[in-house]
Scaffold this motif. Sequence first.
Motif, PDB file in Angstrom:
ATOM      1  N   ASN A 130      39.507  38.472  47.730  1.00 52.89           N
ATOM      2  CA  ASN A 130      39.205  37.117  47.743  1.00 52.89           C
ATOM      3  C   ASN A 130      39.988  36.394  46.658  1.00 52.89           C
ATOM      4  N   ILE A 131      39.838  34.963  46.725  1.00 51.23           N
ATOM      5  CA  ILE A 131      40.184  34.195  45.744  1.00 51.23           C
ATOM      6  C   ILE A 131      38.999  33.260  45.206  1.00 51.23           C
ATOM      7  N   LYS A 132      38.839  33.280  43.986  1.00 50.19           N
ATOM      8  CA  LYS A 132      37.541  32.476  43.668  1.00 50.19           C
ATOM      9  C   LYS A 132      38.172  31.365  42.854  1.00 50.19           C
ATOM     10  N   THR A 133      37.816  30.246  43.315  1.00 50.32           N
ATOM     11  CA  THR A 133      38.138  28.832  42.510  1.00 50.32           C
ATOM     12  C   THR A 133      37.014  28.269  42.170  1.00 50.32           C
ATOM     13  N   ASN A 134      37.212  27.120  41.556  1.00 47.09           N
ATOM     14  CA  ASN A 134      36.089  26.161  40.780  1.00 47.09           C
ATOM     15  C   ASN A 134      34.943  25.672  41.848  1.00 47.09           C
ATOM     16  N   LYS A 135      35.620  25.637  43.178  1.00 45.23           N
ATOM     17  CA  LYS A 135      34.847  25.325  44.302  1.00 45.23           C
ATOM     18  C   LYS A 135      34.100  26.203  45.318  1.00 45.23           C
ATOM     19  N   ASN A 136      34.817  27.214  45.455  1.00 44.83           N
ATOM     20  CA  ASN A 136      34.487  28.096  46.627  1.00 44.83           C
ATOM     21  C   ASN A 136      35.243  29.554  46.394  1.00 44.83           C
ATOM     22  N   VAL A 137      34.688  30.267  47.216  1.00 44.48           N
ATOM     23  CA  VAL A 137      35.498  31.722  47.346  1.00 44.48           C
ATOM     24  C   VAL A 137      36.247  31.834  48.650  1.00 44.48           C
ATOM     25  N   TYR A 138      37.575  32.335  48.971  1.00 45.07           N
ATOM     26  CA  TYR A 138      38.310  32.328  50.144  1.00 45.07           C
ATOM     27  C   TYR A 138      38.606  33.982  50.309  1.00 45.07           C
ATOM     28  N   LYS A 139      38.584  34.243  51.659  1.00 51.58           N
ATOM     29  CA  LYS A 139      39.220  35.505  51.945  1.00 51.58           C
ATOM     30  C   LYS A 139      40.584  35.561  51.871  1.00 51.58           C
ATOM     31  N   ALA A 140      41.292  36.783  51.426  1.00 50.10           N
ATOM     32  CA  ALA A 140      42.605  36.761  51.282  1.00 50.10           C
ATOM     33  C   ALA A 140      43.126  38.176  51.761  1.00 50.10           C
ATOM     34  N   TYR A 141      44.201  38.609  51.917  1.00 44.53           N
ATOM     35  CA  TYR A 141      45.015  39.717  51.935  1.00 44.53           C
ATOM     36  C   TYR A 141      45.967  39.949  51.235  1.00 44.53           C
ATOM     37  N   PHE A 142      46.361  41.166  50.845  1.00 42.31           N
ATOM     38  CA  PHE A 142      47.363  41.413  49.828  1.00 42.31           C
ATOM     39  C   PHE A 142      47.988  42.781  50.270  1.00 42.31           C
ATOM     40  N   LYS A 143      49.305  42.885  49.518  1.00 46.63           N
ATOM     41  CA  LYS A 143      50.158  44.050  49.745  1.00 46.63           C
ATOM     42  C   LYS A 143      50.458  44.404  48.130  1.00 46.63           C
ATOM     43  N   ILE A 144      51.149  45.651  48.047  1.00 45.55           N
ATOM     44  CA  ILE A 144      51.721  45.982  46.467  1.00 45.55           C
ATOM     45  C   ILE A 144      53.206  46.191  47.080  1.00 45.55           C
ATOM     46  N   LYS A 145      54.044  45.987  46.199  1.00 47.58           N
ATOM     47  CA  LYS A 145      55.375  46.144  46.329  1.00 47.58           C
ATOM     48  C   LYS A 145      56.142  46.512  44.948  1.00 47.58           C
ATOM     49  N   THR A 146      57.142  47.117  44.937  1.00 48.67           N
ATOM     50  CA  THR A 146      57.855  47.718  43.660  1.00 48.67           C
ATOM     51  C   THR A 146      58.274  46.383  42.697  1.00 48.67           C
ATOM     52  N   ASN A 147      57.746  46.513  41.568  1.00 50.44           N
ATOM     53  CA  ASN A 147      58.229  45.447  40.483  1.00 50.44           C
ATOM     54  C   ASN A 147      59.646  45.623  39.936  1.00 50.44           C
ATOM     55  N   THR A 148      60.534  44.705  39.805  1.00 51.15           N
ATOM     56  CA  THR A 148      61.887  44.953  39.386  1.00 51.15           C
ATOM     57  C   THR A 148      62.259  44.406  37.938  1.00 51.15           C
ATOM     58  N   GLN A 149      61.103  43.851  37.477  1.00 54.21           N
ATOM     59  CA  GLN A 149      61.481  43.018  36.253  1.00 54.21           C
ATOM     60  C   GLN A 149      61.807  44.003  35.067  1.00 54.21           C
ATOM     61  N   TYR A 150      61.077  45.219  34.772  1.00 52.10           N
ATOM     62  CA  TYR A 150      61.499  45.916  33.870  1.00 52.10           C
ATOM     63  C   TYR A 150      62.587  46.829  33.930  1.00 52.10           C
ATOM     64  N   LYS A 151      63.001  47.125  35.310  1.00 52.24           N
ATOM     65  CA  LYS A 151      64.328  47.543  35.522  1.00 52.24           C
ATOM     66  C   LYS A 151      65.411  46.623  35.187  1.00 52.24           C
ATOM     67  N   ASN A 152      65.172  45.651  35.396  1.00 51.97           N
ATOM     68  CA  ASN A 152      66.127  44.247  35.056  1.00 51.97           C
ATOM     69  C   ASN A 152      66.432  44.251  33.568  1.00 51.97           C
ATOM     70  N   GLN A 153      65.442  44.544  32.815  1.00 52.80           N
ATOM     71  CA  GLN A 153      65.320  44.378  31.599  1.00 52.80           C
ATOM     72  C   GLN A 153      66.136  45.705  30.702  1.00 52.80           C
TER      73      GLN A 153
END
Length: 426
Positions: free
Chosen positions: A132-155
């Motif tokens: 979920n995503i909690k804001t200053n007004k409400n809480v909203y349901k959400a869905y997520f996935k994970i994927k490989t990060n490339t930032q450090y490899k680019n470094q």
Amino acid sequence: MKDKIYEKINNVENLKDRALLKELLSEVFIELYEHSENMYSSLENRVFDEIEYTQQNYSVYTSIVKKQDFDPIHYFLHPMLEEDIKDKEYDLKNILDTIIENKQVNMFKVFLNCDYLIFKDILESDMKFKGNIKTNKNVYKAYFKIKTNTQYKNQIYRLYQMFIKNNIPWTTINSPYISRIVDVVLIECEEGIEKDEIIQEVNVDFADVGKYIEYDMVPTWNIQKLTLKSTGFPMPCEDRINFEHIVSIKNEGVDNGYLVVYDNEDINHIRHTKDNLMITGEIEEARDWDIFKILKIKESKLDKYSYELVSNSKKVSFIEKLSNKNKVNIKTKAELIRTINSFEVSKYVEFKDIKIVNITDDLKEETYDMNSFIIDEIRDQDYSKKLILYFTLKENDCFIIRDLLSFIVSQIQLNYPEYKCEGRLI
């Protein structure tokens, strides 16, 4: 030389001819000879002043630390990405616009404290997580996935480019922790959220994967980014096209490694002396230079690392020094074993055997290439054979053991481009 000239002059019997010859040689030849001597002496000094490459000065150490435990004044370790030590801020307008376009949004990063094979299975499963995503007004349901990060490899790829441009031999960076950093991406969000709301929290239920998840982790290495000024004015070279810039490193510590960071083609050559970096190029004006400072490790009783500090450092030995100097790739089993045992990381594993098998061998890969960003335009990537290296553990198993194995195998891969190299534990 001068004595011989004067001896020849004194042998001329005609005094008028002797005087004329003496005047001619004194004004022209002697001046030319002295100028040549001075230029030769200057060239000789420049050659001998250039220091020999020392692998220990360019050894890269890596680790990972919780953000709350990160020491911003640590003498040795610095964050690979400065953004990791800053508080996370969300641009809700940009997030909603991206979701509307049916695109995924990177929300934050997490670290998975697990073995490489487990991590690989998690990524390949492509699981969908509730949250979920909690804001200053409400809480909203959400869905997520994970994927490989490339930032450090680019470094690391950026670092590789600077090694090549500075004419410093490349050694694979032993970076086991960055392979476990993943991006948590938002794929769906409950409708009704407004662009003027402020995100306060993002919560994700990682289910069975949650036991491996660690938040707010900062990958670190012993590389500091500096900006140093040229010393004095650039000196014009004899070709009247290039200029030599001198950058003093004396105050920064002459025992460290230094790389000049640049992208343009105006720099033709970089030399390293004991106290200076000598940069030759078509740049006429004195300027500031971006520098990668590779800090040399020092023993300290106050140092304590939550996660193992690892490196690509080699053991100092006569054979290793001779090998670095001659740069000859000897493809024998004995040399292969010597190369493996030359690294400090060899204390974790012991080489046992080697086999060459067909590329169709479908056993599950236990290692990965840490130099996958290197594009070799000459080598044929369609391998016909695999080179399998077998190891046993010397010490207790740890969750990065296959990453340490990947480091060794990746370095071996550079020496055996005709095979696809893999490592396996037995």
